[in-house]
Design a protein around this motif. Structure first.
Motif, mmCIF file in Angstrom:
data_model
loop_
_atom_site.group_PDB
_atom_site.id
_atom_site.type_symbol
_atom_site.label_atom_id
_atom_site.label_comp_id
_atom_site.label_asym_id
_atom_site.label_seq_id
_atom_site.Cartn_x
_atom_site.Cartn_y
_atom_site.Cartn_z
ATOM 1 N N SER A 104 0.736 -1.319 0.008
ATOM 2 C CA SER A 104 -0.054 -0.089 -0.148
ATOM 3 C C SER A 104 0.957 1.240 -0.045
ATOM 4 O O SER A 104 0.466 2.470 -0.620
ATOM 5 C CB SER A 104 -0.835 -0.131 1.095
ATOM 6 O OG SER A 104 -1.121 1.167 1.809
ATOM 7 N N LYS A 122 2.194 1.545 -3.881
ATOM 8 C CA LYS A 122 1.308 1.922 -4.648
ATOM 9 C C LYS A 122 1.015 3.660 -4.345
ATOM 10 O O LYS A 122 0.686 4.134 -5.413
ATOM 11 C CB LYS A 122 -0.179 1.184 -4.355
ATOM 12 C CG LYS A 122 -1.144 1.262 -5.024
ATOM 13 C CD LYS A 122 -2.169 0.118 -4.892
ATOM 14 C CE LYS A 122 -3.652 0.772 -5.411
ATOM 15 N NZ LYS A 122 -4.643 0.447 -4.521
ATOM 16 N N ASN A 123 1.153 3.989 -3.402
ATOM 17 C CA ASN A 123 0.943 5.396 -3.153
ATOM 18 C C ASN A 123 2.142 6.375 -3.010
ATOM 19 O O ASN A 123 2.002 7.535 -2.510
ATOM 20 C CB ASN A 123 -0.056 5.597 -1.858
ATOM 21 C CG ASN A 123 -1.231 5.024 -1.915
ATOM 22 O OD1 ASN A 123 -2.329 5.793 -2.489
ATOM 23 N ND2 ASN A 123 -1.688 3.971 -1.371
ATOM 24 N N GLY A 156 -1.287 3.475 3.211
ATOM 25 C CA GLY A 156 -1.019 4.087 1.787
ATOM 26 C C GLY A 156 -1.370 5.254 1.714
ATOM 27 O O GLY A 156 -1.063 6.248 1.051
ATOM 28 N N GLN A 157 -2.998 5.338 1.712
ATOM 29 C CA GLN A 157 -3.769 6.508 1.622
ATOM 30 C C GLN A 157 -3.534 7.551 2.272
ATOM 31 O O GLN A 157 -3.601 8.689 2.029
ATOM 32 C CB GLN A 157 -4.946 5.955 1.428
ATOM 33 C CG GLN A 157 -5.638 5.442 -0.027
ATOM 34 C CD GLN A 157 -7.211 4.935 0.400
ATOM 35 O OE1 GLN A 157 -7.740 4.999 1.279
ATOM 36 N NE2 GLN A 157 -7.729 4.042 -0.426
ATOM 37 N N ASP A 194 -1.076 14.120 -3.725
ATOM 38 C CA ASP A 194 -0.853 12.573 -4.062
ATOM 39 C C ASP A 194 0.611 12.588 -4.486
ATOM 40 O O ASP A 194 1.186 13.565 -5.165
ATOM 41 C CB ASP A 194 -1.895 12.229 -5.222
ATOM 42 C CG ASP A 194 -3.166 11.748 -4.842
ATOM 43 O OD1 ASP A 194 -3.181 11.544 -3.497
ATOM 44 O OD2 ASP A 194 -4.013 11.904 -5.683
#
Ligand SMILES: O=C(O)c1ccccc1NCC(=O)[C@H](O)[C@H](O)COP(=O)(O)O
Length: 381
Positions: free
Chosen positions: A189, A192-193, A368-369, A378
């Motif tokens: 995670s 991915k972020n 991750g978020q 982001d």
């Protein structure tokens, strides 16, 4: 093994290499013991000579701190103290120079406690898997990936400090941070972020981490380079970390004398690994800046002795030494206590190229978020 042994008694810099080969598990203990007994007789300092001969007689395993003592004729704690290191090693009373005073039996703070526990852990691990075997395992590990390159690329991509996101279940200062702890899910995670690199806690006793976590994340397909977040006191741990897939390793200046750092840096370089050398104050920073080959310095905002977190530590140290650090082409990582976009902007303005963040991400439902919340945007990856 004999040649390594010989090297350890003839070259000061190599003195940290494998006295562990004297372990009773070594393939020809008798020959090795004779070789060391011979070398011991040539050691000038009688206390050091006594220590070696005592260890041989009592069939004990040697460690790097002991070899430094033999070479220099001084105790590891007195060498360290002369460099301003307050963290002591848990010395056995057989060293006359250490004495056996009652105060020596009690660690003075959490970092000292961790280091004393680590000495026991490492000697037990070495007894099960001697250095020579760990070196062999490290040679079969997948090649080390470029930790500094990943940080630099992420910085250029995002025009923001590159993120080293920490996979940490618990810590001495905060207790358990995340009950449902799945290191691979968290690592994926983070990647991915937009995390550039990951930091994996491997200490079991105080952080509920493990080398298995490091190995599992490495084998999970995660591409971010991995920092082994360990309390290194012995070169054995560096080879072990490499054998489990680490691309970088933490070296803490508050714990390691200069000669250890220099020698460990050489080992990292030979293994293709990056060393993140962590400092907390000006004295530690000045020590590290005198060492050749340093690429990455972490400024920890958390005192590992008192746990007090103060993000202005990064700013203060960079105001004092930022020019020299830039001249040397060293990248700085701001570590600990970063929770908000303002915190990130603050250390970025102070001059860091990267940040190391654990608690504020790992505690969130989706770690991750949470990265976008930390940066206020982001991250590209
Ligand atoms: O975090 C602790 O309590 C701690 C105690 C003693 C030695 C080391 C400790 N932490 C290691 C770190 O410095 C942090 O894990 C790392 O910098 C991330 O910090 P944070 O973002 O505040 O979790």
């Amino acid at each position: 093994m004999e040649s390594l042994l010989a090297a350890s008694f003839s070259l000061p810099a190599a003195a940290f290499s494998p006295p562990s080969s004297l372990s009773s598990t070594s393939s020809s203990p008798h020959a090795l013991r004779s070789a060391v007994a011979g070398a011991a007789r040539a050691v000038r300092c009688s206390a050091a000579k006594d220590s070696i001969l005592y260890a041989l007689e009592h069939d004990e395993m040697f460690n790097s701190a002991e070899v430094i003592q033999w070479e220099s004729g001084k105790s590891i704690n007195s060498i360290a103290a002369a460099q301003g290191i307050r963290i002591r090693r848990r010395c056995r009373p057989r060293y006359p120079s250490e004495g056996s005073g009652a105060d020596k039996a009690v660690p003075r703070n959490m970092l000292e406690q961790i280091i004393w526990d680590k000495e026991v852990e490492v000697s037990q691990r070495k007894a099960k898997k001697p250095l020579q075997k760990v070196i062999e395992s490290s040679q079969h590990a997948p090649p080390a990936r470029d930790f500094v390159g990943a940080l630099t690329a992420a910085y250029s991509r995002n025009v923001a400090p590159a993120l080293i996101a920490e996979v940490k279940k618990a810590s001495p200062s905060r207790g358990v941070l995340r009950e449902d702890f799945n290191p691979v899910e968290i690592a994926q995670s983070y990647e991915k972020n937009g995390a550039a690199c990951l930091s994996i806690l491997t200490d079991e006793k105080h952080f509920q981490g493990s080398f298995e976590n490091l190995e599992t994340v490495r084998n999970s397909g995660v591409k971010c380079p991995l920092l082994c977040k360990e309390f290194v006191i012995d070169i054995w741990q560096i080879y072990y970390a490499r054998s489990k897939g680490a691309d970088a390793i933490l070296l803490i200046a508050a714990v390691l004398p200069d000669l250890d750092i220099k020698y460990m840096l050489r080992i990292c370089k030979n293994l293709g690994m990056t060393a993140l050398i962590e400092v907390h104050d000006e004295r530690e920073l000045d020590r590290v800046l005198k060492i050749d080959g340093v690429q990455l310095i972490g400024i920890n905002n958390r005192s590992l002795e008192t746990f007090k977190v103060d993000t202005s530590n990064t700013k203060t140290l960079l105001e004092k030494r930022g020019d020299l650090i830039r001249d040397k082409g060293i990248l700085v990582v701001g570590e600990s206590g970063l929770f908000t976009p303002d915190d990130v902007a603050y250390v970025q303005n102070a001059g860091v190229s990267a940040i190391l963040v654990g608690e504020s991400l790992v505690k969130q439902e989706n770690p991750g978020q949470a990265i976008a919340g930390l940066y206020g945007k982001d991250l590209l990856h």
